[in-house]
Write a protein that holds these residues in place. Sequence first.
Motif: not given
Ligand SMILES: Nc1ncnc2c1ncn2[C@@H]1O[C@H](COP(=O)(O)OP(=O)(O)OP(=O)(O)O)[C@@H](O)[C@H]1O
Length: 241
Positions: A9-17, A86-88, A173-178, A180-182
């Motif tokens: 329930s917090k934004g930006g946790a990496g759900k959509t990725t 995929d949830l908000p 874990p899901i690693i921070e990778r370019a 996954f952004r690109d």
């Molecule tokens: N493993 C990763 N490596 C690199 N960048 C990432 C990774 N996971 C997420 N990010 C970046 O972090 C940001 C937030 O990720 P993401 O949109 O997946 O989160 P979210 O939980 O779906 O956010 P929201 O709650 O706003 O829907 C995005 O800019 C995304 O590109």
Amino acid sequence: MPIITFANSKGGAGKTTAVLLLATELCRRGYRVDVLDADPQQWFSRWHDVSGGKVRNMTVVSYVTESSLADRIADSKARADYTIIDLPGVRSPLLARALGHSDHVLIPVQGCAMDAQGGAHVLEMLKFLADKAKIRIPHSVVLTRVNPLVTTRALMAVRQLLASRNVHVLDTPIIERAAFRDIFDIGGTLQDLDPVRVSNLDKAQENARAFAHEVLARVWGRVTDELAAADIERRTSEAAA
Ligand SMILES: Nc1ncnc2c1ncn2[C@@H]1O[C@H](COP(=O)(O)OP(=O)(O)OP(=O)(O)O)[C@@H](O)[C@H]1O
Ligand SMILES: [Mg+2]
């Protein structure tokens, strides 16, 4: 077939990725995957549009709301091997409803305290459903945006906290990778990216494979022979390519 929901329930946790990695990897393995985009921001649907609206084996259903969720899930069950939601990143009645429909809930958590709070909220809701309504929904935390080089103190603290509460955490874990952004800008799948332009693409692809493999093993309770055989076949054909 299984409904897998990504919730924090917090934004930006990496759900959509994480949704994208799992969905594209399952499609690559030949499964029919539906993604129900229930986030009004439509990040997943935008990626799908950038991809030309066509990714093999994938159907994306946009603008799923609390009131349409049950119908969209019923439609999806009739055609897909896997339905991924995929949830908000907010607290909402939609979250509780989606959890109730799920066969497995994945909770992406970054290795920082703020993010763990959004994850804790989802864990509390799952506990509430189990205690009050006797609905036990299998779930796992997946650590996201993990630094590939160092295990940070914060990350270890999150792992310890979850272990002390008997919460299952995926080994992968899901690693921070370019990559996954690109992929959100470029569209398509990890297999479509150019290894010359995207650093560590091979490692990103391997991370996505390992993540999907572990999710499937969790969802089905074990690594089935079919899964193992599919993986061996894939590795062999990739090695030959
Ligand atoms: N493993 C990763 N490596 C690199 N960048 C990432 C990774 N996971 C997420 N990010 C970046 O972090 C940001 C937030 O990720 P993401 O949109 O997946 O989160 P979210 O939980 O779906 O956010 P929201 O709650 O706003 O829907 C995005 O800019 C995304 O590109
Ligand atoms: Mg999102």
